[in-house]
Enzyme design. Structure first.
Site, PDB file in Angstrom:
ATOM      1  N   HIS A  65      56.062  -5.308  50.489  1.00 56.13           N
ATOM      2  CA  HIS A  65      56.084  -4.609  51.773  1.00 56.13           C
ATOM      3  C   HIS A  65      57.015  -5.299  52.760  1.00 56.13           C
ATOM      4  O   HIS A  65      57.366  -6.472  52.619  1.00 56.13           O
ATOM      5  CB  HIS A  65      54.672  -4.512  52.351  1.00 56.13           C
ATOM      6  CG  HIS A  65      54.071  -5.848  52.671  1.00 56.13           C
ATOM      7  ND1 HIS A  65      54.430  -6.593  53.775  1.00 56.13           N
ATOM      8  CD2 HIS A  65      53.133  -6.582  52.025  1.00 56.13           C
ATOM      9  CE1 HIS A  65      53.749  -7.719  53.807  1.00 56.13           C
ATOM     10  NE2 HIS A  65      52.949  -7.745  52.739  1.00 56.13           N
ATOM     11  N   GLU A 105      46.274  -7.892  48.313  1.00 60.69           N
ATOM     12  CA  GLU A 105      46.789  -9.260  48.330  1.00 60.69           C
ATOM     13  C   GLU A 105      45.679 -10.226  47.949  1.00 60.69           C
ATOM     14  O   GLU A 105      44.486  -9.889  47.975  1.00 60.69           O
ATOM     15  CB  GLU A 105      47.353  -9.583  49.721  1.00 60.69           C
ATOM     16  CG  GLU A 105      47.897 -10.987  49.916  1.00 60.69           C
ATOM     17  CD  GLU A 105      49.040 -11.391  48.981  1.00 60.69           C
ATOM     18  OE1 GLU A 105      48.820 -11.445  47.760  1.00 60.69           O
ATOM     19  OE2 GLU A 105      50.139 -11.692  49.483  1.00 60.69           O
TER      20      GLU A 105
END
Length: 197
Positions: free
Chosen positions: A9, A79
């Site tokens: 990202h 994550e």
């Protein structure tokens, strides 16, 4: 066999200042938006067979801005859960634990929303994700794209290559980049890393 394209990202406020950003759902910065948009030409003429993204908005926004519409969310792509180190920088941690390494020392437990994970647990999630995309890659009908996070994608790369999760430390991964995992003579390889169009 098709390629596995990994998209980290775009920049967030926390990634810009080195704060561990696991499950905290923060947006892209203006620079992060620009990074995500800059990826769109890379995907313009590509037709992935499958696009998967972390459920966190920084990953979903990056996918949309890069033109990867219709991505399926997968909770295994979150994550690393940094537990008690969520929002803390490595420099801050090393003030009390000078030789600390996420890869070997892990994290202390946090609150109920951030219980923490070790490398093996992140590796298990990466293995599940790789098992889900394997049939699509073997079908050779188009590439698979995963839009997710730095430490998770580094672990996933290690597992793709047959390495232990801790070896993800070898693969520095920048925000707003595309990396390509492929095969050569039937063996897994890195065909491109930290690419920006």
């Amino acid at each position: 066999m098709s390629d596995l394209l990994l998209v980290r990202h775009g920049e967030t406020e926390w990634s810009a200042n080195g704060r561990h950003t696991g499950r905290t759902d923060i947006p892209l910065t203006a620079r992060g938006v620009e990074e995500a948009i800059s990826l769109a030409p890379f995907f313009l003429d590509r037709h992935p067979a499958l696009v998967m993204a972390s459920p966190l908005r920084r990953a979903l926004a990056t996918a949309d801005l890069a033109g990867l519409t219709g991505s399926a969310t997968d909770p295994d792509l979150y994550e690393w859960d940094y537990g008690g180190y969520e929002g803390v920088t490595t420099n801050e941690i090393r003030k009390t634990t000078p030789d600390w390494s996420l890869w070997t020392d892990g994290v202390p437990p946090g609150d109920a929303a951030h219980p923490g994970e070790n490398a093996a647990q992140v590796g298990a999630r990466a293995d599940r994700a790789l098992a889900r995309v394997a049939p699509v890659l073997r079908a050779d009908d188009g590439d698979v794209v995963i839009v997710a996070h730095g430490h998770f994608l580094r672990v996933l790369t290690a597992r793709y290559l047959g390495l232990e999760p801790e070896n993800g430390r070898l693969f520095l991964l920048r925000t707003g980049t595309v990396s390509t995992l492929s095969t050569e003579h039937g063996l897994p390889v890195i065909a491109g890393w930290n690419t920006r169009p």
